[in-house]
Design a protein around this motif. Structure first.
Motif, PDB file in Angstrom:
ATOM      1  N   ILE A  72       0.841  -1.203   0.000  1.00  0.00           N
ATOM      2  CA  ILE A  72       0.000   0.000   0.000  1.00  0.00           C
ATOM      3  C   ILE A  72       0.873   1.248   0.000  1.00  0.00           C
ATOM      4  O   ILE A  72       0.591   2.221  -0.718  1.00  0.00           O
ATOM      5  CB  ILE A  72      -0.977  -0.033   1.183  1.00  0.00           C
ATOM      6  N   SER A  73       1.948   1.240   0.773  1.00  0.00           N
ATOM      7  CA  SER A  73       2.861   2.387   0.791  1.00  0.00           C
ATOM      8  C   SER A  73       3.519   2.589  -0.565  1.00  0.00           C
ATOM      9  O   SER A  73       3.653   3.718  -1.036  1.00  0.00           O
ATOM     10  CB  SER A  73       3.940   2.186   1.861  1.00  0.00           C
ATOM     11  N   ALA A  74       3.923   1.500  -1.195  1.00  0.00           N
ATOM     12  CA  ALA A  74       4.532   1.603  -2.524  1.00  0.00           C
ATOM     13  C   ALA A  74       3.540   2.157  -3.540  1.00  0.00           C
ATOM     14  O   ALA A  74       3.901   2.969  -4.397  1.00  0.00           O
ATOM     15  CB  ALA A  74       5.041   0.233  -2.975  1.00  0.00           C
ATOM     16  N   ALA A  75       2.280   1.747  -3.437  1.00  0.00           N
ATOM     17  CA  ALA A  75       1.262   2.267  -4.354  1.00  0.00           C
ATOM     18  C   ALA A  75       1.054   3.759  -4.154  1.00  0.00           C
ATOM     19  O   ALA A  75       0.902   4.509  -5.127  1.00  0.00           O
ATOM     20  CB  ALA A  75      -0.047   1.517  -4.156  1.00  0.00           C
ATOM     21  N   LEU A  76       1.062   4.203  -2.903  1.00  0.00           N
ATOM     22  CA  LEU A  76       0.898   5.636  -2.648  1.00  0.00           C
ATOM     23  C   LEU A  76       2.094   6.433  -3.165  1.00  0.00           C
ATOM     24  O   LEU A  76       1.921   7.530  -3.714  1.00  0.00           O
ATOM     25  CB  LEU A  76       0.695   5.877  -1.154  1.00  0.00           C
ATOM     26  N   VAL A  77       3.286   5.900  -3.012  1.00  0.00           N
ATOM     27  CA  VAL A  77       4.475   6.587  -3.537  1.00  0.00           C
ATOM     28  C   VAL A  77       4.434   6.631  -5.059  1.00  0.00           C
ATOM     29  O   VAL A  77       4.738   7.663  -5.670  1.00  0.00           O
ATOM     30  CB  VAL A  77       5.760   5.896  -3.019  1.00  0.00           C
ATOM     31  N   MET A  78       4.030   5.519  -5.696  1.00  0.00           N
ATOM     32  CA  MET A  78       3.928   5.513  -7.163  1.00  0.00           C
ATOM     33  C   MET A  78       2.898   6.527  -7.640  1.00  0.00           C
ATOM     34  O   MET A  78       3.112   7.216  -8.633  1.00  0.00           O
ATOM     35  CB  MET A  78       3.564   4.117  -7.666  1.00  0.00           C
ATOM     36  N   ARG A  79       1.792   6.638  -6.925  1.00  0.00           N
ATOM     37  CA  ARG A  79       0.753   7.603  -7.293  1.00  0.00           C
ATOM     38  C   ARG A  79       1.280   9.034  -7.158  1.00  0.00           C
ATOM     39  O   ARG A  79       1.064   9.874  -8.022  1.00  0.00           O
ATOM     40  CB  ARG A  79      -0.470   7.396  -6.390  1.00  0.00           C
ATOM     41  N   TYR A  80       1.991   9.298  -6.066  1.00  0.00           N
ATOM     42  CA  TYR A  80       2.557  10.635  -5.858  1.00  0.00           C
ATOM     43  C   TYR A  80       3.565  10.974  -6.945  1.00  0.00           C
ATOM     44  O   TYR A  80       3.549  12.082  -7.492  1.00  0.00           O
ATOM     45  CB  TYR A  80       3.215  10.709  -4.484  1.00  0.00           C
ATOM     46  N   LEU A  81       4.437  10.034  -7.280  1.00  0.00           N
ATOM     47  CA  LEU A  81       5.436  10.289  -8.317  1.00  0.00           C
ATOM     48  C   LEU A  81       4.793  10.492  -9.686  1.00  0.00           C
ATOM     49  O   LEU A  81       5.241  11.330 -10.469  1.00  0.00           O
ATOM     50  CB  LEU A  81       6.455   9.152  -8.369  1.00  0.00           C
ATOM     51  N   ALA A  82       3.730   9.740  -9.962  1.00  0.00           N
ATOM     52  CA  ALA A  82       3.031   9.912 -11.236  1.00  0.00           C
ATOM     53  C   ALA A  82       2.381  11.286 -11.314  1.00  0.00           C
ATOM     54  O   ALA A  82       2.440  11.951 -12.350  1.00  0.00           O
ATOM     55  CB  ALA A  82       1.994   8.814 -11.416  1.00  0.00           C
ATOM     56  N   LEU A  83       1.767  11.721 -10.226  1.00  0.00           N
ATOM     57  CA  LEU A  83       1.129  13.034 -10.232  1.00  0.00           C
ATOM     58  C   LEU A  83       2.148  14.161 -10.276  1.00  0.00           C
ATOM     59  O   LEU A  83       1.925  15.184 -10.934  1.00  0.00           O
ATOM     60  CB  LEU A  83       0.230  13.189  -9.005  1.00  0.00           C
ATOM     61  N   SER A  84       3.279  13.998  -9.596  1.00  0.00           N
ATOM     62  CA  SER A  84       4.287  15.056  -9.614  1.00  0.00           C
ATOM     63  C   SER A  84       4.959  15.158 -10.978  1.00  0.00           C
ATOM     64  O   SER A  84       5.266  16.256 -11.431  1.00  0.00           O
ATOM     65  CB  SER A  84       5.333  14.835  -8.524  1.00  0.00           C
ATOM     66  N   SER A  85       5.171  14.029 -11.637  1.00  0.00           N
ATOM     67  CA  SER A  85       5.752  14.105 -12.982  1.00  0.00           C
ATOM     68  C   SER A  85       4.750  14.686 -13.967  1.00  0.00           C
ATOM     69  O   SER A  85       5.120  15.420 -14.872  1.00  0.00           O
ATOM     70  CB  SER A  85       6.219  12.723 -13.452  1.00  0.00           C
ATOM     71  N   LEU A  86       3.469  14.390 -13.768  1.00  0.00           N
ATOM     72  CA  LEU A  86       2.438  14.952 -14.629  1.00  0.00           C
ATOM     73  C   LEU A  86       2.346  16.464 -14.433  1.00  0.00           C
ATOM     74  O   LEU A  86       2.258  17.213 -15.404  1.00  0.00           O
ATOM     75  CB  LEU A  86       1.085  14.299 -14.333  1.00  0.00           C
ATOM     76  N   SER A  87       2.405  16.926 -13.188  1.00  0.00           N
ATOM     77  CA  SER A  87       2.305  18.358 -12.942  1.00  0.00           C
ATOM     78  C   SER A  87       3.553  19.096 -13.437  1.00  0.00           C
ATOM     79  O   SER A  87       3.458  20.214 -13.924  1.00  0.00           O
ATOM     80  CB  SER A  87       2.081  18.633 -11.461  1.00  0.00           C
ATOM     81  N   SER A  88       4.742  18.472 -13.346  1.00  0.00           N
ATOM     82  CA  SER A  88       5.949  19.128 -13.858  1.00  0.00           C
ATOM     83  C   SER A  88       5.918  19.203 -15.383  1.00  0.00           C
ATOM     84  O   SER A  88       6.384  20.178 -15.969  1.00  0.00           O
ATOM     85  CB  SER A  88       7.206  18.402 -13.378  1.00  0.00           C
ATOM     86  N   GLU A  89       5.353  18.181 -16.043  1.00  0.00           N
ATOM     87  CA  GLU A  89       5.204  18.238 -17.500  1.00  0.00           C
ATOM     88  C   GLU A  89       4.210  19.320 -17.898  1.00  0.00           C
ATOM     89  O   GLU A  89       4.390  20.006 -18.900  1.00  0.00           O
ATOM     90  CB  GLU A  89       4.756  16.884 -18.031  1.00  0.00           C
ATOM     91  N   GLN A  90       3.150  19.496 -17.120  1.00  0.00           N
ATOM     92  CA  GLN A  90       2.172  20.540 -17.419  1.00  0.00           C
ATOM     93  C   GLN A  90       2.778  21.918 -17.202  1.00  0.00           C
ATOM     94  O   GLN A  90       2.501  22.843 -17.962  1.00  0.00           O
ATOM     95  CB  GLN A  90       0.937  20.377 -16.544  1.00  0.00           C
ATOM     96  N   LYS A  91       3.619  22.062 -16.180  1.00  0.00           N
ATOM     97  CA  LYS A  91       4.275  23.351 -15.950  1.00  0.00           C
ATOM     98  C   LYS A  91       5.203  23.694 -17.104  1.00  0.00           C
ATOM     99  O   LYS A  91       5.269  24.842 -17.533  1.00  0.00           O
ATOM    100  CB  LYS A  91       5.061  23.325 -14.634  1.00  0.00           C
TER     101      LYS A  91
END
Length: 97
Positions: A72-91
């Motif tokens: 569960i912790s790994a899934a939350l970290v993967m979700r956070y990394l996916a969202l942060s990479s998505l937001s940096s690409e949008q920026k």
């Protein structure tokens, strides 16, 4: 968010963690009933199979919950990394002319 391989990976990891956790909790809840019906804590030549089965059952309960928490912790970290990479690409896309 679109469904891609990364989003499927963390969703599968999260569900696997939840399932492993539920199995671990069920094992812990039914351990008393299991021990009364076929489990044994002492080893002698006549009940070697049941002794091994009891040890596997006890170790499964102790291993499922920490493994579930790790998944569960790994899934939350993967979700956070996916969202942060998505937001940096949008920026980057927003700042480029």
């Amino acid at each position: 968010m679109t469904t891609n391989a990364k989003s499927l990976l963390y969703r599968r990891t999260l569900w696997a963690g939840i399932i492993v956790g539920v199995v671990g909790l069920l094992i812990m809840l039914f351990s008393n009933m299991f021990m009364q019906s076929i489990g044994t804590y002492t080893f002698n030549g006549a009940n070697g199979f049941f002794y091994a089965l009891t040890q596997l059952y006890v170790l499964a309960a102790q291993g499922c919950l920490p493994f579930s928490a790790g998944l569960i912790s790994a899934a939350l970290v993967m979700r956070y990394l996916a969202l942060s990479s998505l937001s940096s690409e949008q920026k980057k896309a927003d700042t480029s002319p």
